[in-house]
Structures are given as structure tokens and as C-alpha cells.
Design an enzyme around this catalytic site. Structure first.
Site, short mmCIF file in Angstrom:
data_model
loop_
_atom_site.label_atom_id
_atom_site.label_comp_id
_atom_site.label_asym_id
_atom_site.label_seq_id
_atom_site.Cartn_x
_atom_site.Cartn_y
_atom_site.Cartn_z
N GLY A 280 -43.72 -24.33 -22.33
CA GLY A 280 -44.92 -24.71 -21.61
C GLY A 280 -46.03 -23.70 -21.70
O GLY A 280 -46.92 -23.69 -20.84
N ASP B 94 -49.73 -30.02 -13.63
CA ASP B 94 -50.24 -28.67 -13.45
C ASP B 94 -51.55 -28.52 -14.23
O ASP B 94 -51.90 -29.37 -15.06
CB ASP B 94 -49.23 -27.63 -13.92
N ASP B 95 -52.25 -27.44 -13.96
CA ASP B 95 -53.47 -27.10 -14.70
C ASP B 95 -54.53 -28.20 -14.64
O ASP B 95 -55.22 -28.46 -15.62
CB ASP B 95 -53.15 -26.78 -16.16
N TYR C 83 -48.01 -25.28 -7.21
CA TYR C 83 -46.63 -25.01 -7.64
C TYR C 83 -46.19 -23.58 -7.37
O TYR C 83 -45.04 -23.25 -7.60
CB TYR C 83 -46.50 -25.25 -9.16
N LYS D 189 -48.42 -26.98 -24.93
CA LYS D 189 -49.78 -27.31 -24.54
C LYS D 189 -50.62 -27.80 -25.71
O LYS D 189 -51.65 -28.44 -25.52
CB LYS D 189 -50.43 -26.07 -23.90
N ASN E 279 -40.02 -19.95 -19.00
CA ASN E 279 -41.13 -20.24 -19.90
C ASN E 279 -41.17 -19.08 -20.89
O ASN E 279 -41.48 -17.94 -20.51
CB ASN E 279 -42.44 -20.33 -19.11
N TRP F 24 -39.41 -23.02 -12.31
CA TRP F 24 -40.09 -22.75 -13.58
C TRP F 24 -40.44 -21.28 -13.53
O TRP F 24 -41.36 -20.88 -12.83
CB TRP F 24 -41.33 -23.63 -13.69
#
Length: 665
Positions: free
Chosen positions: A208, A315-316, A371, A239, A461, A424
């Protein structure tokens, strides 16, 4: 998920099984003469095997493992008896383990067949639910567990019999991975009794990160590696895959879909769940049935390739604006509560209409927009109250890159989300500013024992450098399997031994290299693991001895540090010669090249101090050291492979500081 960002499959068909009737013939196999369950510290005079000095290192550390006497002799011919649920990959691991112990001929046959000539070792593998396998396990000194935990297994090796009994097909495969680590020498296998199972159901990695993605070859290699370390989860969410994010509605071209199918098949072979994670948050209209349908259709295209585990990444993204007017009309002004409601509706629809409609699919996983903390909010409150309890929620800890994770932290997160959270862990990811020029190769650490009580699992990650990430991933999988008995240093050394193929000199060189890449930063100014602690301690001891003014102590200190300087300077060459993974060598090349020169600079520095000790001034050597240090500090990361780019860091703040200050000592 590390810039400022938020950040079970059908198994390989088993082999034809030997029925219980055939396996009952195991009662006539050569079971150790000692009484079943006896504490065996001696062996019969005929065995000729030496007792094990200690239990072998097995990673992940089993829940229960005890010695069972003298090492077993592995002859050139071995008999392999296969029972229920033994698939081809498990059989392959068993055969490779036996071959590494010196077996040249492995005869696979029915238990009722006459023993092959010269086969004085019998290996039985199968389901512990098979009565004959369970009986063989007890007869060999093993224990049949009262509760069969998923992915668990029992193993017993004693006399001339080894039994691998899995609670399920995964358990048999993991028993085989343990057998691989019981080889103690040519023609010897440790005698042990093991009862084991994972503490956390989800263990592995999440691709990720930002920047250069892993190659298809990297991913295939990682999936095989995960099988070796008993990791069972790989979340695919690079990504850069536009078909995951910007073009999430669009179908994959045939070639990309074929690559994904190959990854899914490789994962299945190694008992890993390939989890496909879609990231629609940049453009989805939550209230549009066509978008919800498009998302499910995209997941369905991966289901058709064999995927059985799915994930929605939110996310993001921002919840200060909607992607469509319809969401404004349905949910009101954008904000935390309205975003939570929209996401709950979407996720519940995917769980109910897609996942529940496929009985062999695993529960949906998701990473929320919030998160990385444990504070309650309108967003979390809505999701806690309305999200289907089957949906698994990810959490990165108390920060995007947390310096530690305690039981208190995890329990607070589980409370605020209303379920066990799925960690994560943003280590060893190196895609943010504080990691510029760094490999992160410290042990997996600062996570509290007992976390399995509050977490459903852990995925790390990793770095842009897939092969170098194996050091941390090795530790993360071991911790998730058995956090109560996890030893960071022991596992770190085991990771070096794994990469070194068991060669002691290469293992030592790798550990020296890892130490120079030990620093682990956070998003702030605090490092949660120090740089080069092993080297720093040696340099501190040297400086103390040198400052004592005693010529004898200085001489001794020079000898001791000089010996380690030789290890450090020779580490790159030893690693290049001893590590058989070409990807590891290619991806770490700038750091190995820089260490080569830094090692020369350290040796030149010590030459200068030796010269000074013998009434010289050492200036020529110090000048050489300074020149080498300048060259070493100029190496850069490989263009296009790392984000962010920069000059490589090797024991920075430790080695460079010592070399610079040595002329003034």
C-alpha cells in the site's frame, strides 16, 4: 498510506488420499520403543545418534515445543505416507526438507505396502481428524489437541517416525514448514513434540505504499516467501495501479488480468489469501446505484480469477466535499458524520450483496478515512453503530507511523470501532520524507505481547524494495503467529539466516549490514528505533578504552574494533557471494556499495589511531578516511525505484561521526 495520508481462497486440490483402513497399518510401523509420553533423554544404543544440545530455532516460535530425545537419523531412503488433506505444495515442502537432510530416495506409498528396502525412517502426513494419523501421532509421542484451532498442527518426531498432523489443510502445510526447520545436519533431524497454531488469523503484508511499485516478479517471490514464514495474507493495493483508484470502474485489460490471476494462483499454492483492495473514494458517488454496482462488478471480475478475499480502501480521501450532488442531497453537508453514513451504506451493500452472495468469500475488509487514532468522532460513531459486524476494520495505530503499540492502544481502538481491529502497520514502509535514502531493516519491535487479544491480525506495509522488506516481514509474521513468545533479536537473526541460506559467515555479514540500516523514523522528529545500535555500542566501548590513556587498553581496543571493522568492510562482498536472492542484491546495491567504502574509511581511521599509538601522527590515514567518507556519503538511491530519492544513509550519525572525530581523540 504513509505520506500524510491516511492510509480464504479455495486451496490447491489435495492429492489422492490414503483411506483410514490403509493408514491403520501404521500400527505396525516402527514406533519408538520408549513408552508413549515418556520423557526421553536417552536413546537406544543401536541408534548411534547424539542428543540434541538444544531445541532448534523454529520461526515463528511454536506455541508448544519440547525435545523428544536424540536426533533422528535420516537415511538415503525414506518412506512417505500421505493421508487426508495433504496437497501437492505441502508434499513438496516435506520432500525438500527430507532431501536437505540427506534423503536421496523418498518413496510415497500406501501404509499397507511392504516397507521399502533400506527405508528406516517413515514420515506420515495428514489430517489429525483421521483416526489413523492421530493414533500415529500419539504413538510417536505427540499430542492431539483438544481444540482444533484453524491453521494449527501437531508434529512429533522420535525414533524412526515423524508425524505431521494438521488441524486442516493449512495446518499440514505449516507443519511441513516446521519440519523444514528441524533439520539439524546432514542425515539428522531434531526429535521434538510440537503443538502449534497462530494467535492471530490474519498475518502478512499490504502493498500500500507510494512510489515505485513491486514488479510482478517481486510479487510472485513474496507470495512464496509468505508461505515459508506462515503468513497467510497479501493485500494488493499498489497506489500506482490506476485500475484500483482513478479508473476503478474500468475493467482490467486482458494482460493485467492474467497477471492478477497468476498472483492469485501463486498465493493459493503457498496457502496465502490474495486480497484485492479497490480504492473508489476519489470519485465514487455513494448514492448512485450504478457506482455501487460498478464496484461490485469490479470485485466480481477478480472473483472470477480465483480471488476470495476483498477489501475497500477509503484512506487518503477528504470528507470536506462530495464527488456528486446526489450525495449532498441524500446525506447532507459533507463532514464526518455524513461521510460515515455514506461509507456504512456502501460497505454494507458490498458485504450483503456481493460477499454474502458468494459463500466461499471471506468477510469484507476496509480501511477507514480515520484510521490512525483512538479518539471517538461522529465518523467512527456512525460506522461503529451501523457497519455490518462481519466487516473487518483496519487501523494503523495511534499515528500513521506509531513508535509503539500497546495493549491499551489496541483495546481502545477495538472499543471505538466496536470490533477487533486489523492492524495496518506502517513499518518498514519508506515512502515519506524522514525515510529518504534509507532501508529500514531493524527488527520488528515495540509491539506489546498479548496484542492478539485485541487485534484480528497484522499486515506490514513494506518498502519499495521488496526483497529487503523480508527482514521486517519475517518479524511481523512471527509476532502475529505467537506474540506472547516473540523475541525480536532472535527472529532478526533467523531472518538473516534465512536470507543467507544458513551460511554462518553470510548471516554475520547480513546482521552487520542490517545494523547500519537500523534507524526507524516516524512522521515527526522522533525515531522509534535507533541507528546502528550494535556499532554504536562498539564505538562507545572503544572510545572509553581509548580515553583511559592506557596503552595496553588502547591496543586491545584497536584489536577488538579492528576485527569488527573487517567484518563491516567485508560484509558487502560476503553478502554478494552468499545471498542467493538476486533481487535482494540488486535492490540493496547502493547501500552495499556505500558500506564497502564506509568500511574502508573506518579501517583507515583505525590505521591512523594505530600510527598515533606508535608515536606517529596518523594524518595520512585520517586524510584517506575523510576522502573515503566523502565518497561514501555521495552514493544515491537507484533512480525510479525509491520514493523519495536521495543520498543513501549508512549508520549515519554513528559511523560518520566517529570517523570525523577520530583525529581529535
Amino acid at each position: 498510506m504513509s505520506e500524510s495520508h491516511p492510509y480464504r481462497l479455495p486451496r490447491v486440490p489435495r492429492l489422492p488420499v490414503l483411506g483410514a483402513v490403509a493408514l491403520l497399518a501404521l500400527g505396525t510401523l516402527s514406533v519408538p520403543a520408549q513408552a508413549v509420553g515418556a520423557s526421553d533423554t536417552t536413546a537406544s544404543p543401536a541408534s548411534g545418534n547424539a542428543p540434541s544440545a538444544s531445541l532448534p530455532v523454529v520461526t515463528p516460535t511454536p506455541q508448544h515445543m519440547k525435545p523428544a530425545g536424540r536426533d533422528l537419523h535420516v537415511p538415503e531412503r525414506v518412506r512417505l505416507v500421505l493421508g487426508d488433506d495433504v496437497d501437492a505444495p505441502s508434499t513438496d515442502v516435506i520432500k525438500r526438507a527430507l532431501a536437505s537432510a540427506g534423503a536421496r530416495h523418498i518413496v510415497t506409498d500406501a501404509a499397507s505396502a511392504p516397507r521399502a528396502h533400506g527405508a528406516t525412517l517413515t514420515v506420515v502426513a495428514g489430517s489429525v481428524k483421521d483416526r489413523a494419523v492421530a493414533d500415529a501421532l500419539r504413538a510417536t509421542g505427540g499430542t492431539v489437541p483438544g481444540t482444533l484451532v484453524a491453521e494449527g498442527y501437531s508434529l512429533a518426531s522420535r525414533g524412526d517416525t515423524v508425524v505431521l498432523a494438521g488441524n486442516d489443510g493449512d495446518g499440514i502445510y505449516y507443519a511441513a514448514q516446521t519440519l523444514r526447520q528441524l533439520v539439524t545436519g546432514k542425515h539428522t533431524l531434531a526429535a521434538v513434540s510440537v503443538t502449534d497454531h497462530p494467535s492471530m488469523p490474519l498475518r502478512g503484508s499490504i502493498e500500500g505504499f507510494y512510489g515505485a511499485p513491486w514488479s510482478h516478479t517481486d510479487r510472485l517471490d513474496q507470495l512464496a516467501f509468505y508461505g515459508d514464514i506462515k503468513a497467510n495474507t497479501y493485500i494488493y493495493t499498489p497506489k500506482d495501479d490506476t485500475y484500483l483508484r482513478e479508473e476503478w470502474r474500468e475493467p482490467y485489460p486482458a494482460d493485467k488480468l492474467a497477471d492478477l490471476r497468476e498472483l492469485i494462483e501463486r498465493a493459493t499454492t503457498h496457502h496465502v489469501d490474495f486480497t484485492y483492495a479497490l480504492s473508489p473514494g476519489l470519485s465514487i458517488c455513494y448514492s448512485d446505484p450504478d457506482d455501487v454496482s460498478a464496484l461490485q462488478k469490479k470485485l466480481g471480475s477478480l472473483y472470477d480469477q480465483g480471488a476470495r478475499s476483498f477489501y475497500v480502501a477509503l484512506d487518503d480521501i477528504s470528507y470536506t466535499e462530495w464527488n456528486c450532488d446526489a450525495d449532498q442531497a441524500k446525506y447532507g453537508a459533507p463532514g464526518r458524520g455524513s461521510a460515515g453514513q455514506a461509507q456504512a451504506d456502501l460497505l454494507n451493500a458490498v458485504q450483503h450483496d456481493f460477499v454474502d452472495a458468494h459463500p466461499d468469500a471471506e468477510p469484507l475488509q476496509f480501511v477507514p478515512t480515520e484510521y490512525s487514532d483512538t479518539a471517538d468522532s461522529a465518523y467512527k460513531s456512525v460506522l461503529r453503530e451501523q457497519l455490518d459486524p462481519k466487516v473487518i476494520v483496519q487501523w494503523t495505530g495511534t499515528d500513521v507511523v506509531p513508535p509503539s503499540i500497546s495493549m491499551e492502544d489496541a483495546e481502545a481502538a477495538s472499543t471505538v470501532w466496536g470490533r477487533k481491529v486489523f492492524l495496518w502497520d506502517n513499518y518498514p514502509v519508506n515512502d515519506y520524507g524522514q525515510t529518504t535514502g534509507r532501508l529500514l531493516m531493524a527488527p520488528y519491535d515495540k509491539r506489546e505481547a498479548g496484542l492478539h487479544k485485541a487485534l484480528s491480525g497484522i499486515v506490514l506495509n513494506p518498502m519499495n524494495q521488496a526483497a529487503a522488506s523480508k527482514v521486517a516481514l519475517f518479524g511481523g509474521a512471527s509476532f502475529a503467529w505467537n506474540d506472547e513468545k516473540y523475541d525480536p533479536d532472535r527472529t532478526w537473526r533467523a531472518a538473516a539466516g534465512y536470507l543467507a541460506g544458513g551460511d554462518p559467515a553470510t548471516t554475520r555479514a547480513l546482521l552487520a549490514f542490517f545494523d547500519t540500516e537500523h534507524l526507524a523514523p516516524t512522521f515527526g522528529d522522533t525515531n522509534w528505533q535507533p541507528q546502528a545500535p550494535g556499532l554504536a555500542a562498539r564505538l562507545a566501548d572503544f572510545t572509553k578504552a581509548w580515553n583511559s590513556g592506557s596503552a595496553a587498553r588502547r591496543q586491545a581496543a584497536l584489536r577488538e574494533l579492528g576485527a569488527y571493522a573487517d567484518v563491516l568492510a567485508g560484509a558487502p562482498e560476503q553478502i554478494r557471494a552468499g545471498v542467493r536472492d538476486p533481487a535482494f542484491l540488486a535492490q540493496t546495491k547502493p547501500w552495499l556499495d556505500a558500506l564497502d567504502v564506509w568500511g574502508g574509511a573506518l579501517n583507515a581511521t583505525l590505521d591512523g589511531l594505530r600510527d598515533r599509538l606508535h608515536s606517529g601522527d596518523g594524518q595520512a590515514d585520517f586524510a584517506e578516511a575523510a576522502e573515503l567518507a566523502e565518497t561514501a556519503a555521495a552514493f544515491t538511491t537507484i533512480p525510479g525505484t525509491t520514493r523519495p530519492q536521495g543520498t543513501v544513509k549508512v549508520a549515519d550519525g554513528v559511523l560518520d561521526t566517529f570517523i570525523e572525530g577520530a583525529p581529535k581523540m
